[in-house]
Scaffold this motif. Structure first.
Motif, PDB file in Angstrom:
ATOM      1  N   CYS A 117       0.832  -1.215   0.000  1.00  0.00           N
ATOM      2  CA  CYS A 117       0.000   0.000   0.000  1.00  0.00           C
ATOM      3  C   CYS A 117       0.863   1.261   0.000  1.00  0.00           C
ATOM      4  O   CYS A 117       0.509   2.270  -0.618  1.00  0.00           O
ATOM      5  N   GLY A 118       1.979   1.217   0.706  1.00  0.00           N
ATOM      6  CA  GLY A 118       2.855   2.380   0.767  1.00  0.00           C
ATOM      7  C   GLY A 118       3.610   2.630  -0.524  1.00  0.00           C
ATOM      8  O   GLY A 118       4.128   3.731  -0.742  1.00  0.00           O
ATOM      9  N   PHE A 119       3.691   1.596  -1.394  1.00  0.00           N
ATOM     10  CA  PHE A 119       4.408   1.738  -2.657  1.00  0.00           C
ATOM     11  C   PHE A 119       3.505   2.189  -3.797  1.00  0.00           C
ATOM     12  O   PHE A 119       3.979   2.359  -4.919  1.00  0.00           O
ATOM     13  N   LEU A 120       2.223   2.372  -3.526  1.00  0.00           N
ATOM     14  CA  LEU A 120       1.341   2.902  -4.560  1.00  0.00           C
ATOM     15  C   LEU A 120       1.807   4.302  -4.946  1.00  0.00           C
ATOM     16  O   LEU A 120       2.293   5.061  -4.104  1.00  0.00           O
ATOM     17  N   PRO A 121       1.682   4.673  -6.207  1.00  0.00           N
ATOM     18  CA  PRO A 121       2.269   5.943  -6.668  1.00  0.00           C
ATOM     19  C   PRO A 121       1.787   7.168  -5.900  1.00  0.00           C
ATOM     20  O   PRO A 121       2.597   8.057  -5.587  1.00  0.00           O
ATOM     21  N   PHE A 122       0.484   7.235  -5.602  1.00  0.00           N
ATOM     22  CA  PHE A 122      -0.020   8.440  -4.948  1.00  0.00           C
ATOM     23  C   PHE A 122       0.578   8.635  -3.557  1.00  0.00           C
ATOM     24  O   PHE A 122       1.089   9.726  -3.256  1.00  0.00           O
ATOM     25  N   PRO A 123       0.570   7.634  -2.662  1.00  0.00           N
ATOM     26  CA  PRO A 123       1.237   7.828  -1.371  1.00  0.00           C
ATOM     27  C   PRO A 123       2.734   8.110  -1.507  1.00  0.00           C
ATOM     28  O   PRO A 123       3.280   8.943  -0.785  1.00  0.00           O
ATOM     29  N   LEU A 124       3.409   7.413  -2.422  1.00  0.00           N
ATOM     30  CA  LEU A 124       4.842   7.654  -2.605  1.00  0.00           C
ATOM     31  C   LEU A 124       5.125   9.104  -2.962  1.00  0.00           C
ATOM     32  O   LEU A 124       6.050   9.730  -2.437  1.00  0.00           O
ATOM     33  N   ALA A 125       4.317   9.657  -3.871  1.00  0.00           N
ATOM     34  CA  ALA A 125       4.541  11.036  -4.316  1.00  0.00           C
ATOM     35  C   ALA A 125       4.089  12.039  -3.271  1.00  0.00           C
ATOM     36  O   ALA A 125       4.807  12.998  -2.963  1.00  0.00           O
ATOM     37  N   LEU A 126       2.890  11.837  -2.722  1.00  0.00           N
ATOM     38  CA  LEU A 126       2.334  12.840  -1.813  1.00  0.00           C
ATOM     39  C   LEU A 126       3.172  12.989  -0.557  1.00  0.00           C
ATOM     40  O   LEU A 126       3.357  14.106  -0.052  1.00  0.00           O
ATOM     41  N   LEU A 362      12.066  11.069  -9.441  1.00  0.00           N
ATOM     42  CA  LEU A 362      10.953  11.968  -9.135  1.00  0.00           C
ATOM     43  C   LEU A 362       9.972  11.992 -10.310  1.00  0.00           C
ATOM     44  O   LEU A 362       8.753  11.932 -10.111  1.00  0.00           O
ATOM     45  N   GLY A 363      10.508  12.086 -11.522  1.00  0.00           N
ATOM     46  CA  GLY A 363       9.637  12.133 -12.691  1.00  0.00           C
ATOM     47  C   GLY A 363       8.793  10.880 -12.829  1.00  0.00           C
ATOM     48  O   GLY A 363       7.599  10.956 -13.170  1.00  0.00           O
ATOM     49  N   ALA A 364       9.398   9.718 -12.558  1.00  0.00           N
ATOM     50  CA  ALA A 364       8.664   8.463 -12.687  1.00  0.00           C
ATOM     51  C   ALA A 364       7.571   8.351 -11.633  1.00  0.00           C
ATOM     52  O   ALA A 364       6.430   7.959 -11.936  1.00  0.00           O
ATOM     53  N   ILE A 365       7.898   8.696 -10.379  1.00  0.00           N
ATOM     54  CA  ILE A 365       6.904   8.623  -9.312  1.00  0.00           C
ATOM     55  C   ILE A 365       5.777   9.611  -9.560  1.00  0.00           C
ATOM     56  O   ILE A 365       4.597   9.293  -9.403  1.00  0.00           O
ATOM     57  N   ASP A 366       6.143  10.821  -9.978  1.00  0.00           N
ATOM     58  CA  ASP A 366       5.130  11.846 -10.230  1.00  0.00           C
ATOM     59  C   ASP A 366       4.196  11.437 -11.359  1.00  0.00           C
ATOM     60  O   ASP A 366       2.969  11.564 -11.250  1.00  0.00           O
ATOM     61  N   ALA A 367       4.762  10.941 -12.466  1.00  0.00           N
ATOM     62  CA  ALA A 367       3.934  10.535 -13.606  1.00  0.00           C
ATOM     63  C   ALA A 367       2.987   9.407 -13.212  1.00  0.00           C
ATOM     64  O   ALA A 367       1.812   9.400 -13.592  1.00  0.00           O
ATOM     65  N   ALA A 368       3.498   8.450 -12.445  1.00  0.00           N
ATOM     66  CA  ALA A 368       2.659   7.335 -12.002  1.00  0.00           C
ATOM     67  C   ALA A 368       1.557   7.812 -11.061  1.00  0.00           C
ATOM     68  O   ALA A 368       0.423   7.326 -11.117  1.00  0.00           O
ATOM     69  N   ALA A 369       1.882   8.783 -10.209  1.00  0.00           N
ATOM     70  CA  ALA A 369       0.887   9.307  -9.268  1.00  0.00           C
ATOM     71  C   ALA A 369      -0.223  10.040 -10.001  1.00  0.00           C
ATOM     72  O   ALA A 369      -1.412   9.876  -9.687  1.00  0.00           O
ATOM     73  N   VAL A 370       0.146  10.852 -10.983  1.00  0.00           N
ATOM     74  CA  VAL A 370      -0.864  11.583 -11.763  1.00  0.00           C
ATOM     75  C   VAL A 370      -1.749  10.606 -12.526  1.00  0.00           C
ATOM     76  O   VAL A 370      -2.974  10.765 -12.580  1.00  0.00           O
ATOM     77  N   TRP A 371      -1.140   9.576 -13.111  1.00  0.00           N
ATOM     78  CA  TRP A 371      -1.922   8.576 -13.837  1.00  0.00           C
ATOM     79  C   TRP A 371      -2.860   7.821 -12.891  1.00  0.00           C
ATOM     80  O   TRP A 371      -4.048   7.662 -13.184  1.00  0.00           O
ATOM     81  N   SER A 372      -2.346   7.359 -11.759  1.00  0.00           N
ATOM     82  CA  SER A 372      -3.161   6.536 -10.854  1.00  0.00           C
ATOM     83  C   SER A 372      -4.308   7.335 -10.244  1.00  0.00           C
ATOM     84  O   SER A 372      -5.361   6.777  -9.929  1.00  0.00           O
ATOM     85  N   ALA A 373      -4.123   8.646 -10.086  1.00  0.00           N
ATOM     86  CA  ALA A 373      -5.183   9.471  -9.508  1.00  0.00           C
ATOM     87  C   ALA A 373      -6.413   9.522 -10.400  1.00  0.00           C
ATOM     88  O   ALA A 373      -7.518   9.788  -9.917  1.00  0.00           O
ATOM     89  N   ALA A 374      -6.240   9.255 -11.687  1.00  0.00           N
ATOM     90  CA  ALA A 374      -7.368   9.255 -12.614  1.00  0.00           C
ATOM     91  C   ALA A 374      -8.040   7.889 -12.691  1.00  0.00           C
ATOM     92  O   ALA A 374      -9.045   7.738 -13.389  1.00  0.00           O
ATOM     93  N   THR A 375      -7.506   6.901 -11.985  1.00  0.00           N
ATOM     94  CA  THR A 375      -8.081   5.555 -11.949  1.00  0.00           C
ATOM     95  C   THR A 375      -8.862   5.380 -10.647  1.00  0.00           C
ATOM     96  O   THR A 375      -8.849   6.276  -9.786  1.00  0.00           O
ATOM     97  N   PRO A 376      -9.540   4.249 -10.459  1.00  0.00           N
ATOM     98  CA  PRO A 376     -10.251   4.021  -9.192  1.00  0.00           C
ATOM     99  C   PRO A 376      -9.370   4.160  -7.957  1.00  0.00           C
ATOM    100  O   PRO A 376      -9.883   4.457  -6.873  1.00  0.00           O
ATOM    101  N   LEU A 377      -8.061   3.987  -8.100  1.00  0.00           N
ATOM    102  CA  LEU A 377      -7.161   4.155  -6.951  1.00  0.00           C
ATOM    103  C   LEU A 377      -7.227   5.573  -6.398  1.00  0.00           C
ATOM    104  O   LEU A 377      -6.959   5.786  -5.212  1.00  0.00           O
TER     105      LEU A 377
END
Length: 481
Positions: A117-126, A362-377
């Motif tokens: 759960c802690g490795f999900l992009p949104f928590p990692l970035a935020l 940073l770029g990879a985590i940020d891109a993944a976080a932005v993408w995942s925020a648009a999904t059910p996650l």
């Protein structure tokens, strides 16, 4: 086998390396964020808090408890790095404690999923941003980890005290944090204190009183100056009532020309996603703003909260429409707040030159976080529905002492933004998402381990998240813009 029969593994059955492996994975998770966002991303909120931490003069617009802690940390190292380390440590210690609890009960898969759960992009970035929301979520996770350790521990009292202390600290970080802390606080109390409906009611009332009082008491002890921050909620709601009712809901304002159609002017300023146009920093500030509304209440000796309650009572449907419209955006039900990035990437300038250095990680985590925020996650409303499903499916198993408070905390805190909210940033729901996710994983593990839950209850538990998921997906498919 019932869920009650899921018991801790026998001593010596767990590999001795398990605690080390869990700690190593947690350290890796914290390090990923720290390496990407070092020395810590400073938003406008953090810049203001750090400035107050340096001077020792606090106001209560942002949590003084966090500013006070930051001031103490400056003795160790200047800048945002110490606060970043604190919030990452709390988060990953909490996840490690929960994973260790699962592993000790012979659930290696559950332990791995909790850590994941802690490795999900949104928590990692935020959590690379120095924010009260991240610090609060970290304190709540650590408290949940302490709660998990209570059962069967020889040091149960120590875990209880540590967990309750963390919850009181979390309650000093947001005025609505009591909605998240109370379920966990009650669960941390000895069973005898809340067994039975009457005792549960008393334990809940006392816990709520303590958690609600934590913020104002901390502010007073620190000597924080009142800033009128509570007026932001009043102004936002009065603006919403004006917009949806067509009636001017504010008190008479001397500096505002009534002949200019005041209700129309306020309505034109209204943005259901946030209150910022009524603030002094908002783009194209409204002619009615924080200062002149504050002056009007003060000059006429009117209580803002009494006036606010009166306008809600006078225009209940307009208030409800305003609140539901905002909650729709805040919780990402049908509307999407496209104006707010789910995580920040361009830090505002600060007087001390602290800045995150862009890089591939940073770029990879940020891109993944932005993408995942648009999904059910990234849809808080879905995780509230998951939390509700967990509560419906819950049973009297030993693990219910962990997953029920987590789910209730997630649900109450998330729903609280339907009333206590003036903006729609996804960061507000970090705890809502993580708590519901962990609670759901525990229940799923129970079922896979043979827990028997009546079929009608399982179906009822699946209905809320499935309905919300279908509704959200269908709406986005019909309205992709």
């Amino acid at each position: 086998m019932t869920s009650d029969e899921v018991s801790p593994a026998k001593p010596g059955t767990a590999p001795p390396a398990a605690p080390f492996a869990i700690s190593l994975i947690a350290l890796l998770g914290a390090s990923l964020t720290a390496l990407a966002y070092w020395p810590g991303f400073m938003t406008w909120d953090a810049i203001r808090q750090y400035g107050q931490a340096l001077t020792g003069e606090f106001d209560d617009w942002h949590p003084p408890a966090m500013g006070w802690l930051w001031r103490q940390l400056t003795a160790i190292h200047a800048g945002p790095a110490p606060m970043l380390v604190v919030q990452l440590t709390l988060e990953w210690v909490g996840l490690a404690l929960l994973a260790g609890w699962a592993w000790a009960r012979g659930r290696g898969g559950l332990a791995a999923l909790i850590l994941a759960c802690g490795f999900l992009p949104f928590p990692l970035a935020l959590t690379g941003e120095v924010l009260k929301d991240c610090l609060m979520a970290g304190a709540l996770l650590a408290a949940a980890g302490a709660l998990a350790q209570v059962e069967g521990s020889r040091h149960a009292t120590v875990w209880r005290i540590a967990g309750l202390a963390l919850l009181v600290f979390a309650a000093t970080l947001r005025f609505n944090a009591f909605l998240a802390t109370v379920p966990l606080a009650v669960a941390l109390l000895p069973r005898a204190w809340w067994r039975g409906r009457g005792r549960l009611l008393v334990a809940t009332a006392v816990s709520a009183a303590v958690m609600v009082a934590a913020l104002p008491v901390a502010n007073r002890l620190i000597g924080a100056k009142p800033s009128g921050v509570g007026l932001s909620l009043v102004i936002f709601d009065l603006g919403g009532i004006t917009h949806f009712s067509g009636q001017f809901a504010f008190p008479p304002i001397t500096d505002f020309d009534a002949s200019d159609d005041p209700a129309g002017i306020v309505s034109a300023c209204y943005d259901p996603s946030k209150w910022d146009r009524y603030a002094w920093w908002g783009a194209a500030p409204c002619d009615i703003g924080f200062d002149n509304v504050d002056d009007a209440f003060t000059a006429q000796h009117i209580s803002p909260y009494r006036w606010w309650a009166g306008e809600i009572a006078a225009h209940p449907f307009a208030y409800a429409e305003h609140r539901l419209t905002h909650f729709d955006i805040n919780a990402r039900l049908f509307s999407r707040d496209l104006a707010e990035r789910p995580v920040q990437i361009d830090p505002p300038p600060n007087d001390w030159g602290y800045r995150v250095t862009p890089g591939p990680l940073l770029g990879a985590i940020d891109a993944a976080a932005v993408w995942s925020a648009a999904t059910p996650l990234g849809w808080p409303i879905l995780w509230m529905a998951v939390a509700l499903g967990v509560l419906i499916a819950g049973s009297a198993s030993p693990s219910a002492r962990v997953f029920v408070p987590l789910a209730l905390s997630s649900l109450l805190y998330g729903l609280g933004y339907g009333v206590f909210s003036v903006a729609s940033e996804l960061r507000y729901h970090l705890w809502t998402i993580l708590a519901a996710m962990i609670a759901a994983l525990i229940v799923a593990s129970n079922l896979l381990d043979g827990a028997r839950v009546p079929r009608p209850r399982l179906i009822a538990a699946a209905v809320p998240p499935l309905l919300i998921l279908v509704a959200c997906v269908a709406w986005r498919a019909l309205d992709p813009a």
